[in-house]
Motif scaffolding. Structure first.
Motif, PDB file in Angstrom:
ATOM      1  N   MET A 116     -20.545  26.717  22.366  1.00 22.04           N
ATOM      2  CA  MET A 116     -21.418  26.807  23.544  1.00 22.04           C
ATOM      3  C   MET A 116     -20.578  26.736  24.819  1.00 22.04           C
ATOM      4  N   VAL A 117     -19.626  25.790  24.851  1.00 20.68           N
ATOM      5  CA  VAL A 117     -18.776  25.614  26.041  1.00 20.68           C
ATOM      6  C   VAL A 117     -17.984  26.900  26.297  1.00 20.68           C
ATOM      7  N   GLN A 120     -20.147  29.439  27.875  1.00 18.39           N
ATOM      8  CA  GLN A 120     -20.449  29.112  29.276  1.00 18.39           C
ATOM      9  C   GLN A 120     -19.246  29.374  30.172  1.00 18.39           C
ATOM     10  N   GLU A 121     -18.047  29.327  29.587  1.00 18.02           N
ATOM     11  CA  GLU A 121     -16.842  29.550  30.395  1.00 18.02           C
ATOM     12  C   GLU A 121     -16.355  30.993  30.318  1.00 18.02           C
ATOM     13  N   SER A 135     -26.430  28.791  22.205  1.00 14.72           N
ATOM     14  CA  SER A 135     -26.860  28.969  23.603  1.00 14.72           C
ATOM     15  C   SER A 135     -28.101  28.119  23.899  1.00 14.72           C
ATOM     16  N   ASN A 138     -27.078  25.358  26.120  1.00 18.77           N
ATOM     17  CA  ASN A 138     -26.301  25.707  27.334  1.00 18.77           C
ATOM     18  C   ASN A 138     -26.468  24.673  28.440  1.00 18.77           C
ATOM     19  N   LYS A 139     -27.672  24.142  28.533  1.00 25.39           N
ATOM     20  CA  LYS A 139     -27.948  23.181  29.608  1.00 25.39           C
ATOM     21  C   LYS A 139     -27.064  21.934  29.489  1.00 25.39           C
ATOM     22  N   TYR A 141     -23.970  21.925  29.100  1.00 23.28           N
ATOM     23  CA  TYR A 141     -22.782  22.210  29.917  1.00 23.28           C
ATOM     24  C   TYR A 141     -23.074  21.910  31.386  1.00 23.28           C
ATOM     25  N   GLU A 142     -24.238  22.379  31.840  1.00 22.41           N
ATOM     26  CA  GLU A 142     -24.623  22.126  33.247  1.00 22.41           C
ATOM     27  C   GLU A 142     -24.734  20.634  33.518  1.00 22.41           C
ATOM     28  N   CYS A 160     -19.946  17.348  27.078  1.00 21.09           N
ATOM     29  CA  CYS A 160     -20.916  18.367  26.658  1.00 21.09           C
ATOM     30  C   CYS A 160     -21.577  17.978  25.333  1.00 21.09           C
ATOM     31  N   SER A 164     -25.512  17.540  25.285  1.00 22.20           N
ATOM     32  CA  SER A 164     -26.270  18.457  24.420  1.00 22.20           C
ATOM     33  C   SER A 164     -27.284  17.697  23.573  1.00 22.20           C
TER      34      SER A 164
END
Ligand SMILES: [Zn+2]
Length: 216
Positions: A116-117, A120-121, A135, A138-139, A141-142, A160, A164
């Protein structure tokens, strides 16, 4: 000759000789009375984080779901829900078995969270299923970036992994039957995190927004 499979079969023989023989009555009771596990544990499929071993659970104690990155997908109504393995198990655990505790257990060095990370990158991993499945979180990561703005590399990965877990807790609450029972005080949901290298378990405290280590 298949050494890997032979080891598993040999393991079953040891289980049968020792554990099964010593716990025949328990197994018999679990058949005649049926199972009534007290907790649903949602853990990663990772070979190093088996909840039954980690929690030293007896047969019948925990109903477990294991998937890549211990993900709870959001509730989906209608449409194509035919392959929702995780949602099916949650539904059965809560509505079928009446389980009153759900634990989402994340872990350190999770390849699923790492996927996932990477996505996101801007370096998505390959695979037909992994990118889409991971995915869902994903949140995480935010949240990790918000809560630990300077974190990068391994530190960011660890953040993360923890955040998660919170995304999955949030997604659990999108299931109407989960929300209803939590609101009525009939069901508790918990976020845990296992550091496999240190052998440490921490639990999310919503009051402090922190994962707090279980004292040993
Ligand atoms: Zn994992």
């Amino acid at each position: 000759m298949n050494a890997a499979i032979d080891k598993l079969v040999s393991g079953f023989k040891t289980f049968h000789e020792r554990f099964f023989e010593e716990n025949k009555e328990l197994y018999q009771r679990l058949v005649t009375e049926g199972q009534s596990p007290k907790a649903l544990v949602i853990a990663c499929a990772d070979s190093r984080v088996d909840p039954a071993i980690m929690l030293q659970a007896d047969p019948g104690d925990i109903f477990s779901i294991r998937n890549v990155a211990n993900v709870v997908p959001p509730y989906q109504e209608g449409g194509d829900v035919s392959y929702h393995g995780t949602s099916t198990a949650i539904e059965f655990a809560i509505n079928g078995l009446g389980i009153k505790n759900i634990v989402v257990c994340g872990h350190a060095h999770c390849a699923g969270v790492k996927a996932m990370v990477s996505g996101q990158e801007g370096s998505p991993v390959g695979g037909q299923f992994v990118p889409q499945w991971t995915s869902i979180i994903n949140k995480g990561y935010e949240l990790a970036k918000q809560k630990n703005p300077g974190a990068e590399g391994a530190e960011l990965d660890r953040c993360c992994e923890r955040q998660s877990v919170l995304v999955s807790l949030e997604n659990l609450m999108t299931f109407p039957f989960v929300k209803e029972k939590v609101d009525a005080g009939e069901l508790e949901i918990h976020g845990w995190y296992l550091d496999i290298a240190q052998g440490e378990l921490s639990r999310y405290n919503p009051n402090t927004d922190k994962f707090e280590m279980v004292a040993l």
